[in-house]
Design a protein around this motif. Structure first.
Motif, PDB file in Angstrom:
ATOM      1  N   TYR A  69      39.692  36.591  42.640  1.00 34.11           N
ATOM      2  CA  TYR A  69      38.369  36.601  42.030  1.00 34.11           C
ATOM      3  C   TYR A  69      37.571  37.458  42.756  1.00 34.11           C
ATOM      4  CZ  TYR A  69      39.820  31.768  40.043  1.00 34.11           C
ATOM      5  OH  TYR A  69      40.551  30.980  39.578  1.00 34.11           O
ATOM      6  N   ILE A 123      38.122  37.039  46.494  1.00 35.25           N
ATOM      7  CA  ILE A 123      38.713  35.511  46.862  1.00 35.25           C
ATOM      8  C   ILE A 123      39.952  35.248  46.385  1.00 35.25           C
ATOM      9  CG2 ILE A 123      38.247  32.919  46.718  1.00 35.25           C
ATOM     10  CD1 ILE A 123      35.059  33.801  45.867  1.00 35.25           C
ATOM     11  N   ALA A 138      38.795  34.294  51.887  1.00 35.72           N
ATOM     12  CA  ALA A 138      37.426  34.864  51.001  1.00 35.72           C
ATOM     13  C   ALA A 138      37.066  36.247  51.859  1.00 35.72           C
ATOM     14  CB  ALA A 138      36.724  33.965  50.777  1.00 35.72           C
ATOM     15  N   TYR A 144      34.050  29.736  52.926  1.00 36.85           N
ATOM     16  CA  TYR A 144      35.069  30.299  51.991  1.00 36.85           C
ATOM     17  C   TYR A 144      34.633  29.170  50.639  1.00 36.85           C
ATOM     18  CZ  TYR A 144      39.603  29.869  49.283  1.00 36.85           C
ATOM     19  OH  TYR A 144      40.422  30.193  48.323  1.00 36.85           O
ATOM     20  N   HIS A 145      34.144  28.168  50.858  1.00 35.42           N
ATOM     21  CA  HIS A 145      33.835  27.172  49.781  1.00 35.42           C
ATOM     22  C   HIS A 145      32.503  27.802  49.121  1.00 35.42           C
ATOM     23  CE1 HIS A 145      37.468  24.856  50.331  1.00 35.42           C
ATOM     24  NE2 HIS A 145      37.015  24.881  51.577  1.00 35.42           N
ATOM     25  N   TYR A 205      32.922  30.871  47.140  1.00 38.96           N
ATOM     26  CA  TYR A 205      33.418  30.453  45.858  1.00 38.96           C
ATOM     27  C   TYR A 205      32.553  29.948  44.915  1.00 38.96           C
ATOM     28  CZ  TYR A 205      36.393  28.245  42.083  1.00 38.96           C
ATOM     29  OH  TYR A 205      37.007  27.942  40.940  1.00 38.96           O
ATOM     30  N   LYS A 217      31.315  31.170  41.195  1.00 33.71           N
ATOM     31  CA  LYS A 217      31.275  30.035  40.061  1.00 33.71           C
ATOM     32  C   LYS A 217      29.704  30.105  39.401  1.00 33.71           C
ATOM     33  CE  LYS A 217      32.677  26.064  40.876  1.00 33.71           C
ATOM     34  NZ  LYS A 217      33.408  24.755  41.245  1.00 33.71           N
ATOM     35  N   LEU A 260      39.113  25.564  45.645  1.00 36.93           N
ATOM     36  CA  LEU A 260      40.164  26.231  45.550  1.00 36.93           C
ATOM     37  C   LEU A 260      41.149  25.815  46.754  1.00 36.93           C
ATOM     38  CD1 LEU A 260      38.780  30.116  45.599  1.00 36.93           C
ATOM     39  CD2 LEU A 260      40.038  28.574  43.466  1.00 36.93           C
TER      40      LEU A 260
END
Length: 173
Positions: A19, A113, A118, A149-150, A153, A157, A172
């Motif tokens: 991504y 990512i 990421a 990392y989250h 993401y 999104k 993820l």
């Protein structure tokens, strides 16, 4: 750039998804980041968010990009650059089966990512600096065990088009 290139190439080969959050994909198709474009992308969940070319943020960034760097390559006006960006988008869709979406916020981060990491670098422009490309700044990598990392993401999104939101994994990891 050498370590980043090596690490990114590893993730391209060993991930089921990529991504990307980019301004234009210009450097991915036309310049030094072509190394990312492996045949394995054709079978991945490959999504690329690009800054909307009708956004005032895109135009301002494009003018700086042309003025500071690509005018030396013969790209002298915004319409020529826009055409090159449209070509990049089309190549990602047709050759690498990428899903392309657009966002309207000012570009803050360049994100790649993958399942295992990421990668993030910062875009700079007025008012915080005169101009700097994300490729010229430090690149930081976060593993899925790291909270960033989250967060990255979630940022992807947040900017994703509505039609993607139900198809993107909740997390993820």
């Amino acid at each position: 750039m050498g370590e980043f290139r090596q690490d990114l190439s590893y993730s391209v080969k060993h991930s089921k998804r990529i991504y990307c959050l980019l301004v234009s994909a210009y450097t991915m198709i036309h310049e030094e980041e072509k190394f990312i474009l492996a045949d394995s992308l054709k079978t991945m969940d490959f999504r690329v968010l690009l800054l909307n070319r009708d956004s005032p943020f895109w135009r301002a960034g494009a003018e700086l990009f042309i003025h500071h760097r690509i005018h030396k390559e013969g790209v002298l006006d915004i319409e020529h650059y826009r055409a090159q960006c449209e070509t990049a988008e089309e190549k990602l869709k047709t050759t690498y089966h990428a899903e392309i979406g657009f966002y309207n916020d000012g570009a803050k981060w360049r994100l790649y990512i993958f399942d295992d990491r990421a990668f993030v670098s910062r875009y700079f422009g007025p008012p915080e600096s005169e101009f700097a490309e994300a490729r010229d700044g430090p690149v930081v990598a976060f593993s899925p065990e790291h909270p960033m990392y989250h967060w990255l993401y979630e940022e992807f999104k947040r900017l994703a088009p509505t039609e993607w939101k139900s198809g993107l994994p909740k997390t993820l990891s």
